[in-house]
Motif scaffolding. Structure first.
Motif, PDB file in Angstrom:
ATOM      1  N   ASP A   1       0.837  -1.204   0.000  1.00  0.00           N
ATOM      2  CA  ASP A   1       0.000   0.000   0.000  1.00  0.00           C
ATOM      3  C   ASP A   1       0.874   1.257   0.000  1.00  0.00           C
ATOM      4  N   LEU A   2       1.030   1.834  -1.174  1.00  0.00           N
ATOM      5  CA  LEU A   2       1.888   3.011  -1.335  1.00  0.00           C
ATOM      6  C   LEU A   2       1.354   4.214  -0.567  1.00  0.00           C
ATOM      7  N   GLU A   3       0.044   4.331  -0.454  1.00  0.00           N
ATOM      8  CA  GLU A   3      -0.518   5.475   0.270  1.00  0.00           C
ATOM      9  C   GLU A   3      -0.144   5.436   1.753  1.00  0.00           C
ATOM     10  N   LEU A   4      -0.088   4.248   2.336  1.00  0.00           N
ATOM     11  CA  LEU A   4       0.342   4.138   3.734  1.00  0.00           C
ATOM     12  C   LEU A   4       1.812   4.526   3.877  1.00  0.00           C
ATOM     13  N   LEU A   5       2.638   4.104   2.940  1.00  0.00           N
ATOM     14  CA  LEU A   5       4.055   4.506   2.957  1.00  0.00           C
ATOM     15  C   LEU A   5       4.179   6.019   2.818  1.00  0.00           C
ATOM     16  N   ASN A   6       3.371   6.585   1.932  1.00  0.00           N
ATOM     17  CA  ASN A   6       3.386   8.041   1.755  1.00  0.00           C
ATOM     18  C   ASN A   6       2.964   8.748   3.040  1.00  0.00           C
ATOM     19  N   GLN A   7       1.984   8.184   3.738  1.00  0.00           N
ATOM     20  CA  GLN A   7       1.520   8.770   5.001  1.00  0.00           C
ATOM     21  C   GLN A   7       2.644   8.761   6.044  1.00  0.00           C
ATOM     22  N   ILE A   8       3.361   7.657   6.132  1.00  0.00           N
ATOM     23  CA  ILE A   8       4.485   7.559   7.070  1.00  0.00           C
ATOM     24  C   ILE A   8       5.573   8.553   6.690  1.00  0.00           C
ATOM     25  N   PHE A   9       5.878   8.635   5.392  1.00  0.00           N
ATOM     26  CA  PHE A   9       6.899   9.565   4.914  1.00  0.00           C
ATOM     27  C   PHE A   9       6.516  11.006   5.255  1.00  0.00           C
ATOM     28  N   ARG A  10       5.259  11.373   4.981  1.00  0.00           N
ATOM     29  CA  ARG A  10       4.805  12.747   5.262  1.00  0.00           C
ATOM     30  C   ARG A  10       4.875  13.053   6.759  1.00  0.00           C
ATOM     31  N   ALA A  11       4.501  12.076   7.599  1.00  0.00           N
ATOM     32  CA  ALA A  11       4.558  12.291   9.051  1.00  0.00           C
ATOM     33  C   ALA A  11       5.996  12.545   9.491  1.00  0.00           C
TER      34      ALA A  11
ATOM     35  N   ALA B   1      15.426  12.058  12.197  1.00  0.00           N
ATOM     36  CA  ALA B   1      14.203  11.921  11.395  1.00  0.00           C
ATOM     37  C   ALA B   1      14.545  11.803   9.911  1.00  0.00           C
ATOM     38  N   HIS B   2      15.581  12.501   9.484  1.00  0.00           N
ATOM     39  CA  HIS B   2      15.996  12.428   8.076  1.00  0.00           C
ATOM     40  C   HIS B   2      16.450  11.015   7.710  1.00  0.00           C
ATOM     41  N   VAL B   3      17.189  10.375   8.600  1.00  0.00           N
ATOM     42  CA  VAL B   3      17.651   9.004   8.351  1.00  0.00           C
ATOM     43  C   VAL B   3      16.457   8.057   8.233  1.00  0.00           C
ATOM     44  N   VAL B   4      15.498   8.183   9.146  1.00  0.00           N
ATOM     45  CA  VAL B   4      14.322   7.312   9.123  1.00  0.00           C
ATOM     46  C   VAL B   4      13.482   7.599   7.878  1.00  0.00           C
ATOM     47  N   GLU B   5      13.343   8.868   7.553  1.00  0.00           N
ATOM     48  CA  GLU B   5      12.626   9.280   6.347  1.00  0.00           C
ATOM     49  C   GLU B   5      13.279   8.649   5.110  1.00  0.00           C
ATOM     50  N   SER B   6      14.602   8.584   5.097  1.00  0.00           N
ATOM     51  CA  SER B   6      15.326   7.974   3.969  1.00  0.00           C
ATOM     52  C   SER B   6      15.022   6.482   3.849  1.00  0.00           C
ATOM     53  N   ILE B   7      14.905   5.801   4.982  1.00  0.00           N
ATOM     54  CA  ILE B   7      14.545   4.377   4.958  1.00  0.00           C
ATOM     55  C   ILE B   7      13.181   4.196   4.293  1.00  0.00           C
ATOM     56  N   VAL B   8      12.230   5.033   4.693  1.00  0.00           N
ATOM     57  CA  VAL B   8      10.889   4.948   4.110  1.00  0.00           C
ATOM     58  C   VAL B   8      10.945   5.263   2.611  1.00  0.00           C
ATOM     59  N   GLU B   9      11.758   6.225   2.227  1.00  0.00           N
ATOM     60  CA  GLU B   9      11.915   6.556   0.803  1.00  0.00           C
ATOM     61  C   GLU B   9      12.473   5.358   0.032  1.00  0.00           C
ATOM     62  N   PHE B  10      13.447   4.658   0.612  1.00  0.00           N
ATOM     63  CA  PHE B  10      14.001   3.462  -0.041  1.00  0.00           C
ATOM     64  C   PHE B  10      12.928   2.384  -0.208  1.00  0.00           C
ATOM     65  N   ILE B  11      12.019   2.278   0.753  1.00  0.00           N
ATOM     66  CA  ILE B  11      10.919   1.320   0.620  1.00  0.00           C
ATOM     67  C   ILE B  11       9.987   1.772  -0.502  1.00  0.00           C
TER      68      ILE B  11
END
Length: 123
Positions: free
Chosen positions: A42-52, A72-82
């Motif tokens: 579910d890409l929308e859920l990933l997008n929601q996590i990224f936006r948060a 937060a930037h490091v964690v955001e990068s992990i979500v971006e890689f997903i």
């Protein structure tokens, strides 16, 4: 980022609002991760996590919490890689993201109450 104690020169007036925002974003991330475990594509859920996480990073920058911005930037990068497909979402990544969100929340609570928080090496 280095290990040690980060201390704000002064606690901003809007720190209570910042804490509320971080608590809301933590809950949002937690709920999205739970749903994502049932539907890992579910890409929308990933997008929601990224936006948060992006909001957390921006808000931390506003109140001068540089270690939180970096983390937060490091964690955001992990979500971006997903999102990009570089990493495949699984329970291990879910746990890393959730534990990271927990750490951000604890850092915020520490800073809100004492003006200080522990930071550690990310390298």
């Amino acid at each position: 980022m280095h290990s040690g104690i980060f201390e704000l020169r002064e606690i901003p007036e809007d720190m209570p609002d910042f804490l509320i925002e971080i608590e809301e974003k933590h809950h949002e991330i937690e709920q999205a991760l739970l749903k994502l475990e049932g539907d890992p594509g579910d890409l929308e859920l990933l997008n929601q996590i990224f936006r948060a996480l992006h909001t957390v990073k921006g808000d931390a920058r506003i109140v001068n919490l540089d270690p939180m911005v970096d983390f937060a930037h490091v964690v955001e990068s992990i979500v971006e890689f997903i999102r990009e497909g570089t990493f495949k979402f699984d329970s291990h990544l879910s746990e890393i993201i959730l534990l990271s969100a927990d750490r951000i929340l604890h850092m915020t609570r520490d800073v809100a109450s004492t003006g200080k928080c522990k930071v550690g090496d990310l390298h």
